[in-house]
Design a protein around this motif. Structure first.
Motif, PDB file in Angstrom:
ATOM      1  N   GLU A  35      54.749   7.265 -32.748  1.00  0.00           N
ATOM      2  CA  GLU A  35      55.236   8.632 -32.668  1.00  0.00           C
ATOM      3  C   GLU A  35      54.098   9.631 -32.850  1.00  0.00           C
ATOM      4  O   GLU A  35      53.152   9.365 -33.578  1.00  0.00           O
ATOM      5  CB  GLU A  35      56.283   8.893 -33.756  1.00  0.00           C
ATOM      6  CG  GLU A  35      57.589   8.162 -33.560  1.00  0.00           C
ATOM      7  CD  GLU A  35      58.583   8.527 -34.652  1.00  0.00           C
ATOM      8  OE1 GLU A  35      59.412   9.419 -34.427  1.00  0.00           O
ATOM      9  OE2 GLU A  35      58.499   7.922 -35.741  1.00  0.00           O
ATOM     10  N   LYS A  45      53.619  13.301 -34.275  1.00  0.00           N
ATOM     11  CA  LYS A  45      54.285  14.355 -35.037  1.00  0.00           C
ATOM     12  C   LYS A  45      53.367  15.567 -35.181  1.00  0.00           C
ATOM     13  O   LYS A  45      52.148  15.440 -35.174  1.00  0.00           O
ATOM     14  CB  LYS A  45      54.662  13.844 -36.425  1.00  0.00           C
ATOM     15  CG  LYS A  45      55.725  12.749 -36.415  1.00  0.00           C
ATOM     16  CD  LYS A  45      56.088  12.359 -37.827  1.00  0.00           C
ATOM     17  CE  LYS A  45      57.189  11.298 -37.828  1.00  0.00           C
ATOM     18  NZ  LYS A  45      57.544  10.914 -39.213  1.00  0.00           N
ATOM     19  N   THR A  46      53.983  16.724 -35.328  1.00  0.00           N
ATOM     20  CA  THR A  46      53.237  17.953 -35.567  1.00  0.00           C
ATOM     21  C   THR A  46      53.504  18.416 -36.986  1.00  0.00           C
ATOM     22  O   THR A  46      54.662  18.603 -37.382  1.00  0.00           O
ATOM     23  CB  THR A  46      53.654  19.059 -34.582  1.00  0.00           C
ATOM     24  OG1 THR A  46      53.399  18.607 -33.251  1.00  0.00           O
ATOM     25  CG2 THR A  46      52.865  20.333 -34.838  1.00  0.00           C
ATOM     26  N   GLU A  62      48.183  18.405 -34.827  1.00  0.00           N
ATOM     27  CA  GLU A  62      48.858  17.231 -34.283  1.00  0.00           C
ATOM     28  C   GLU A  62      48.284  15.979 -34.924  1.00  0.00           C
ATOM     29  O   GLU A  62      47.071  15.826 -35.020  1.00  0.00           O
ATOM     30  CB  GLU A  62      48.695  17.167 -32.763  1.00  0.00           C
ATOM     31  CG  GLU A  62      49.534  18.189 -32.026  1.00  0.00           C
ATOM     32  CD  GLU A  62      49.560  17.925 -30.543  1.00  0.00           C
ATOM     33  OE1 GLU A  62      48.806  17.021 -30.101  1.00  0.00           O
ATOM     34  OE2 GLU A  62      50.319  18.592 -29.835  1.00  0.00           O
ATOM     35  N   THR A  81      50.875   9.113 -35.930  1.00  0.00           N
ATOM     36  CA  THR A  81      51.156   8.193 -37.024  1.00  0.00           C
ATOM     37  C   THR A  81      50.730   6.776 -36.638  1.00  0.00           C
ATOM     38  O   THR A  81      50.479   6.480 -35.466  1.00  0.00           O
ATOM     39  CB  THR A  81      52.655   8.196 -37.351  1.00  0.00           C
ATOM     40  OG1 THR A  81      53.378   7.777 -36.195  1.00  0.00           O
ATOM     41  CG2 THR A  81      53.124   9.577 -37.764  1.00  0.00           C
TER      42      THR A  81
END
Length: 283
Positions: free
Chosen positions: A190, A192-193, A224, A227
């Motif tokens: 993923e 993620k921000t 940004e 993961t």
């Protein structure tokens, strides 16, 4: 430009170096055994036909230092040969149209080795990549320089079998432990921000003490962050000698080596692989 200067500029020895060897008695072209010393210090010793390298030969580059010993056809590497590159790596195998093609072994400076099939200068087909430092290896199907499916054999005897992407296990596959326990699953990644507050600026007061500038709300900046990939188990089983043997038997599926459209486009635009390795091959 004077006539003498023009003749000097057109002098074959100035452009091609000094040649000693056989020539065709009718056409005067280089033919048979010969040796050519190029202006840049490179040296070729070998067979000529119709004025170009044809047959067995040895080409030594002066700067950067490199060497090829093998077969030429119409001035290009063709068939079996051994190429030693400036960084010390070496390819021992077949060539076509001047590029690694067919079966061959590539040994890297750090001791890693790839043994298998090549096409258009890249790993392509069935092959095995040995990683010396980790005492592990990848056995599988390679396409345009990347492994896409196969087995990753780990030092402790366990292994992963499944699909690969960007030289690592990805999408879906199965891990088999030394005791035979098998875990099937898929990888999940993923992006993620996250928001991180900007530090408040400090200003000096009349007394010389630093004071933070008051703000109604802290300012935020976006960062940004990708993961770590997660392997999500979907099933458990016990491997048998038959399934282990099947895991390590790799066959190419029809159409598996076909390049995706975006890779075909890059190939058509003349994208080069490992430019540093090929730099010495400009003869």
């Amino acid at each position: 430009m004077s006539e003498e200067e023009e003749q000097e500029a057109l002098n074959p020895e100035k452009l091609l170096g000094v040649y000693e060897g056989g020539r065709n008695q009718i056409t005067g072209e280089r033919e048979g055994q010969g040796e050519n010393h190029f202006p840049n210090g490179d040296i070729f010793k070998g067979e000529y036909k119709k004025g170009v390298r044809n047959g067995k030969g040895e080409y030594a580059w002066k700067d950067p230092i490199a060497k090829y010993i093998g077969i030429y056809e119409n001035h290009k590497k063709e068939g079996y040969g051994v190429m030693t590159y400036p960084d010390g790596s070496q390819y021992d195998g077949n060539f076509h149209d001047g590029k690694r093609h067919g079966d061959g072994t590539y040994t890297y400076p750090n001791g890693d080795t790839y043994v298998g099939e090549w096409a258009n200068g890249k790993k392509h087909g069935k092959g095995t990549f040995f990683i010396k430092k980790e005492n592990s290896k990848y056995i599988g199907v390679w396409r345009a320089g990347q492994i896409i499916r196969g087995v990753w054999q780990i030092k402790d005897g366990s292994y992963y079998v499944g699909k690969f992407e960007k030289q690592r296990p990805n999408i879906e596959g199965r891990f088999v432990m030394v005791n035979g326990n098998s875990v099937t699953g898929a990888f999940k990644e993923e992006t993620k921000t996250i928001e991180v507050p900007i530090e408040k600026e400090k200003k000096e007061t009349e007394e010389g003490q630093e004071e933070e500038e008051e703000q109604a709300e802290p300012q935020m900046r976006k960062v940004e962050k990708i993961t770590l990939r997660q392997f999500i188990p979907t099933g458990f089983s016990q491997s048998t000698p038959e399934t282990i043997q099947k895991d390590n038997f790799i066959e190419i599926i029809p159409g598996e080596l076909d390049l995706p459209k975006e890779e075909e486009k890059k190939k058509g635009e003349g994208e080069e692989e490992e430019g540093a390795e090929e730099a010495a091959e400009q003869e």
